[in-house]
Design a protein around this motif. Structure first.
Motif, mmCIF file in Angstrom:
data_model
loop_
_atom_site.group_PDB
_atom_site.id
_atom_site.type_symbol
_atom_site.label_atom_id
_atom_site.label_comp_id
_atom_site.label_asym_id
_atom_site.label_seq_id
_atom_site.Cartn_x
_atom_site.Cartn_y
_atom_site.Cartn_z
ATOM 1 N N ALA A 1 42.985 57.276 43.451
ATOM 2 C CA ALA A 1 43.970 57.926 43.216
ATOM 3 C C ALA A 1 45.177 57.849 42.413
ATOM 4 O O ALA A 1 46.363 57.854 42.305
ATOM 5 C CB ALA A 1 45.218 58.421 44.352
ATOM 6 N N ASP A 2 44.594 57.303 40.833
ATOM 7 C CA ASP A 2 45.601 57.040 39.751
ATOM 8 C C ASP A 2 46.405 56.085 40.243
ATOM 9 O O ASP A 2 47.382 55.805 39.208
ATOM 10 C CB ASP A 2 45.706 57.835 38.970
ATOM 11 C CG ASP A 2 44.927 59.420 38.915
ATOM 12 O OD1 ASP A 2 43.748 58.808 38.514
ATOM 13 O OD2 ASP A 2 45.663 60.709 38.754
ATOM 14 N N SER A 3 45.576 54.782 41.228
ATOM 15 C CA SER A 3 46.627 53.727 41.248
ATOM 16 C C SER A 3 46.377 52.758 40.250
ATOM 17 O O SER A 3 47.696 51.863 40.004
ATOM 18 C CB SER A 3 46.088 53.026 42.534
ATOM 19 O OG SER A 3 44.937 52.456 42.529
ATOM 20 N N PHE A 4 45.922 53.286 38.867
ATOM 21 C CA PHE A 4 45.904 52.157 37.766
ATOM 22 C C PHE A 4 45.658 53.256 36.781
ATOM 23 O O PHE A 4 45.284 54.104 36.977
ATOM 24 C CB PHE A 4 44.711 50.462 37.890
ATOM 25 C CG PHE A 4 43.446 51.074 38.001
ATOM 26 C CD1 PHE A 4 42.982 51.461 36.826
ATOM 27 C CD2 PHE A 4 42.929 51.884 39.270
ATOM 28 C CE1 PHE A 4 41.739 52.100 37.475
ATOM 29 C CE2 PHE A 4 41.094 52.061 39.366
ATOM 30 C CZ PHE A 4 40.834 52.241 38.314
ATOM 31 N N ASP A 5 45.967 52.202 35.665
ATOM 32 C CA ASP A 5 45.266 52.981 34.439
ATOM 33 C C ASP A 5 44.307 52.083 33.321
ATOM 34 O O ASP A 5 44.743 51.807 33.641
ATOM 35 C CB ASP A 5 47.042 53.521 33.669
ATOM 36 C CG ASP A 5 47.314 52.338 33.077
ATOM 37 O OD1 ASP A 5 47.393 51.369 33.277
ATOM 38 O OD2 ASP A 5 48.588 52.822 32.618
ATOM 39 N N TYR A 6 44.093 52.279 31.843
ATOM 40 C CA TYR A 6 43.404 51.430 31.441
ATOM 41 C C TYR A 6 43.370 51.869 30.222
ATOM 42 O O TYR A 6 44.160 52.640 29.585
ATOM 43 C CB TYR A 6 41.887 51.768 31.967
ATOM 44 C CG TYR A 6 40.654 53.341 31.979
ATOM 45 C CD1 TYR A 6 40.496 53.078 31.345
ATOM 46 C CD2 TYR A 6 41.689 54.002 33.380
ATOM 47 C CE1 TYR A 6 40.516 54.907 31.565
ATOM 48 C CE2 TYR A 6 40.906 55.398 33.898
ATOM 49 C CZ TYR A 6 39.891 55.326 32.365
ATOM 50 O OH TYR A 6 39.786 56.838 32.414
ATOM 51 N N SER A 7 43.421 50.958 29.090
ATOM 52 C CA SER A 7 42.901 51.343 27.481
ATOM 53 C C SER A 7 41.817 50.693 27.155
ATOM 54 O O SER A 7 41.360 48.954 27.683
ATOM 55 C CB SER A 7 44.363 50.585 27.115
ATOM 56 O OG SER A 7 44.402 49.329 27.233
ATOM 57 N N ASN B 1 34.662 44.312 39.369
ATOM 58 C CA ASN B 1 35.899 42.426 39.765
ATOM 59 C C ASN B 1 37.072 42.780 39.966
ATOM 60 O O ASN B 1 38.147 42.821 40.520
ATOM 61 C CB ASN B 1 34.906 41.411 39.075
ATOM 62 C CG ASN B 1 35.186 40.744 40.328
ATOM 63 O OD1 ASN B 1 34.438 40.044 40.953
ATOM 64 N ND2 ASN B 1 36.702 39.899 39.693
ATOM 65 N N CYS B 2 38.089 43.798 38.657
ATOM 66 C CA CYS B 2 39.120 43.403 38.097
ATOM 67 C C CYS B 2 39.739 44.745 39.365
ATOM 68 O O CYS B 2 40.905 44.333 39.877
ATOM 69 C CB CYS B 2 39.481 44.422 36.719
ATOM 70 S SG CYS B 2 39.245 42.759 35.727
ATOM 71 N N ILE B 3 38.754 45.502 39.466
ATOM 72 C CA ILE B 3 39.541 46.909 40.879
ATOM 73 C C ILE B 3 39.031 46.193 41.348
ATOM 74 O O ILE B 3 40.458 46.064 42.998
ATOM 75 C CB ILE B 3 38.810 47.060 40.175
ATOM 76 C CG1 ILE B 3 38.876 48.742 39.095
ATOM 77 C CG2 ILE B 3 39.423 48.878 41.530
ATOM 78 C CD1 ILE B 3 38.173 49.675 38.567
ATOM 79 N N SER C 1 40.872 42.189 31.003
ATOM 80 C CA SER C 1 42.244 42.096 30.861
ATOM 81 C C SER C 1 42.904 43.128 32.755
ATOM 82 O O SER C 1 43.077 43.563 32.870
ATOM 83 C CB SER C 1 42.719 41.913 30.174
ATOM 84 O OG SER C 1 42.418 40.571 29.846
ATOM 85 N N ASP C 2 43.857 42.689 33.146
ATOM 86 C CA ASP C 2 43.961 43.153 34.638
ATOM 87 C C ASP C 2 45.414 42.312 34.348
ATOM 88 O O ASP C 2 45.847 41.647 34.599
ATOM 89 C CB ASP C 2 42.667 43.756 35.541
ATOM 90 C CG ASP C 2 43.392 42.276 35.911
ATOM 91 O OD1 ASP C 2 44.171 41.032 36.488
ATOM 92 O OD2 ASP C 2 42.166 41.496 36.333
ATOM 93 N N GLY D 1 48.267 38.423 36.538
ATOM 94 C CA GLY D 1 47.284 38.755 36.267
ATOM 95 C C GLY D 1 45.777 37.827 35.938
ATOM 96 O O GLY D 1 45.900 36.153 35.851
ATOM 97 N N THR D 2 44.942 38.078 35.309
ATOM 98 C CA THR D 2 43.023 37.495 34.828
ATOM 99 C C THR D 2 42.627 38.315 33.698
ATOM 100 O O THR D 2 42.892 39.336 33.057
ATOM 101 C CB THR D 2 42.157 37.428 35.862
ATOM 102 O OG1 THR D 2 42.721 37.010 37.386
ATOM 103 C CG2 THR D 2 41.278 36.706 35.692
ATOM 104 N N THR D 3 42.050 37.105 33.062
ATOM 105 C CA THR D 3 41.498 37.862 31.675
ATOM 106 C C THR D 3 39.695 36.620 31.810
ATOM 107 O O THR D 3 40.002 35.926 32.103
ATOM 108 C CB THR D 3 42.231 37.771 30.852
ATOM 109 O OG1 THR D 3 43.171 38.022 30.170
ATOM 110 C CG2 THR D 3 41.218 37.599 29.431
ATOM 111 N N ILE D 4 38.985 37.309 31.616
ATOM 112 C CA ILE D 4 38.255 37.291 31.463
ATOM 113 C C ILE D 4 36.605 37.477 29.713
ATOM 114 O O ILE D 4 36.593 39.131 30.140
ATOM 115 C CB ILE D 4 36.759 37.636 32.706
ATOM 116 C CG1 ILE D 4 37.030 37.695 34.269
ATOM 117 C CG2 ILE D 4 35.046 37.518 32.661
ATOM 118 C CD1 ILE D 4 36.689 37.837 35.037
ATOM 119 N N THR D 5 36.545 37.755 29.777
ATOM 120 C CA THR D 5 36.179 36.990 27.993
ATOM 121 C C THR D 5 34.630 36.487 27.669
ATOM 122 O O THR D 5 33.974 35.582 28.543
ATOM 123 C CB THR D 5 36.753 35.677 27.294
ATOM 124 O OG1 THR D 5 38.127 35.755 26.981
ATOM 125 C CG2 THR D 5 35.951 36.371 25.929
#
Length: 574
Positions: free
Chosen positions: A449-455, A478-480, A509-510, A564-568
């Motif tokens: 329900a649009d609890s997050f956005d993305y780019s 995994n981020c979600i 990234s999240d 937050g977390t960043t996976i590269t």
């Protein structure tokens, strides 16, 4: 294992050969140097002692002979005095003539006189001016002769009236014709003969003779400066009698102290031995230089011998290292001229390389087939996992009568299937992978329900770069589920792709809950085979990437709690 054994194992063959050889050469050279130096020093010392002793003995012998000749003359006069009755003036004149003949025959004797002890009157003399003249003053030679009648008394050398020459008085108590009458015989002797004896002796530069009396007073010294002789007396006191050495007047002197028979004097012979010590020093320097040259030549030869042995071994080691450091096996045959034992080792190495080459070709073919099979299995593993979660979301939408969103989700799902299973290739362009993730995010945003956005931040240069299929979607998933699910604030997911040097960098990234360091370490540990993990998607991606790219690829997890977390994911290009 002992420390010595461990140290021995850590040293190279060349080092051991060189060290052992150098130690042997050094020991031999040092032993030879010490033995020759000791022998030479001993020989020099013996030569110095022998030379000093012989020269001193000769000088003492010459002096004693000369003194004995004076004493013999005195004794001869004493025997003949009994032939004359010196009470009569005529006999005194006859005896004086007798004394003149003796003086005439002996150039070293200046004058002989005979004095009556009681009257101190000159009874007879080789000098007419002395006859019938009484002694005046304190004449020490006169009373010393009376006090010690058993010896001839030698006076300290003194200058004559002209001051140009020195003479010595030799006095002796004698008995006249009648035993109860005594007199003193005085012989004046030129000291020139003493000096001539010194000149005949080769004492070296600065070498000299000093004669001292029992009170360590200087009777005579051949030194031009008598004050310097007085400085030597303290050293003579330490020797008393015998041989020693000292540094005197800037020169090294061997000193021999001996007594002169029939006198109370001691003669000190100072011999310059600088020449001998210089010879000894030159020999030591020469021996040291020769020893150094022998040592250097020995080191050079042992080093050359060690290189003959170790150079082939080093080249063999280099060939082995190239094989070890290479990412793939290549045949590395070694052709080196070497000693027989090393050459046999090289032949065995070449034979081993041929065997390994054959085995590698066989293993590569088998692993290639196995790798394709494993990649296929891993891709098949991720599809059911994703489908389970997607259908679960669809079911939720339908149950909540959100048919429009369910329709969008089905359309997005069909796009996912088109990209994910439309071809069997392991690689797809980054552009296709980004489209696949975009559809997945659309599906998940509808569900939540649009609890997050993305780019998205994609470098145009990276769009056509090939990447492994389905590597971003599990990371986003995994981020979600672990970063944004149940978060109060609105979440955000950012997907980027760029090219850096020789790598393709994919990053997700999240702004979710984040993770502690121990959680990240646990994820890394779970990527290894046999370790149980709740993060199936990340482990799947890690294993697929490692199988395909090897250790050149990397997965980096960075996270801070509540930030937050960043996976590269870094994949090598080409």
């Amino acid at each position: 294992m002992s420390i010595s054994k461990r140290l021995a194992k850590s040293r190279s063959v060349g080092f051991i050969v060189i060290a052992a050889s150098v130690l042997i050469v050094l020991a031999l050279v040092l032993s030879l140097f010490l033995v020759t130096s000791f022998s030479f020093r001993t020989g020099i010392s013996e030569a110095i002692n022998t030379q000093t002793g012989e020269l001193s003995t000769q000088i003492v012998y010459n002096y004693e002979n000369y003194v004995s000749s004076i004493i013999a003359t005195s004794n001869f006069v004493q025997e003949d005095v009994n032939l004359y009755d010196l009470g009569a003036p005529d006999n005194r004149m006859l005896f004086s003539g007798y004394l003149k003949e003796i003086v005439h025959l002996r150039e070293d004797i200046i004058k002989i006189s005979l004095y009556d002890y009681d009257s101190r009157l000159c009874l007879a003399s080789s000098d007419d001016a002395e006859i019938s003249v009484n002694l005046s003053g304190d004449d020490g030679w006169f009373y010393e002769a009376f006090n010690d009648p058993t010896v001839h008394v030698f006076s300290v050398p003194y200058a004559d009236t002209s001051g140009e020459s020195y003479k010595v008085n030799v006095s002796k108590l004698i008995k006249f014709q009648h035993g109860d009458v005594s007199g003193v015989l005085k012989i004046e002797v030129s000291f020139r003969n003493y000096i001539e004896l010194v000149k005949k002796s080769n004492l070296g530069e600065g070498g000299h003779i000093t004669i001292i009396d029992p009170d360590y007073e200087i009777v005579y010294t051949s030194l031009p400066a008598p004050a310097q002789a007085r400085e030597e007396i303290s050293f003579v006191r330490e020797i008393i009698l015998g041989t020693g050495s000292a540094r005197l007047g800037g020169s090294t002197m061997a000193v021999n102290v001996d007594t002169l028979s029939n006198t109370k004097w001691r003669i000190c012979v100072f011999i310059n031995i600088d020449r001998l010590t210089e010879i000894e020093r030159s020999f030591t320097i020469t021996a040291a230089i020769v020893s150094g040259i022998v040592l250097i030549v020995g080191i050079i030869l042992t080093t050359a011998a060690a290189r003959i042995i170790t150079s082939p071994l080093k080249r063999l080691e280099l060939a082995m290292r190239r094989v070890e450091e290479s990412d793939y096996f290549r045949l590395e045959e070694v052709d080196i001229a070497a000693p027989r034992e090393v050459e046999a080792l090289i032949r065995r190495f070449n034979h081993m390389m041929l065997k390994i080459s054959e085995l590698v070709e066989r293993v590569v073919a088998e692993q290639d087939a196995q790798r394709k099979s494993e990649l296929k299995a891993l891709q098949n593993q991720i599809n059911p996992h994703f489908l389970y979660n997607t259908f679960d979301s669809l079911l939720w939408l339908i149950e909540n009568e959100r048919n429009d969103k369910a329709e969008e989700m089905v359309i997005a799902l069909s796009s996912l299937f088109r990209i994910g299973i439309s071809n069997d290739s392991e690689l797809i362009p980054v552009q296709s992978e980004i489209e696949h993730v975009r559809n997945y995010l659309l599906i998940q945003s509808i569900r939540y329900a649009d609890s997050f956005d993305y780019s998205f931040d994609v470098d145009p240069a990276a769009l056509d770069v090939p990447t492994m299929k389905l590597v971003l979607q599990p990371i986003v998933e995994n981020c979600i589920y672990h970063g944004l699910k149940n978060q109060i604030d609105r979440g955000h997911i950012r997907v980027s792709a760029r090219v850096e040097e020789d790598s393709l960098v994919l990053q997700v990234s999240d702004n979710g809950y984040g993770m502690r360091r121990e959680t990240i370490d646990g994820l890394y540990a779970s990527f290894e085979d046999g370790v149980v993990s709740n993060s199936v998607g990340l482990k799947n991606i890690y294993q697929r990437v490692m199988i395909y790219y090897g250790r050149k690829a990397r997965m980096i997890i960075e996270s801070e709690p509540d930030e937050g977390t960043t996976i590269t994911l870094r994949e090598p290009l080409g």
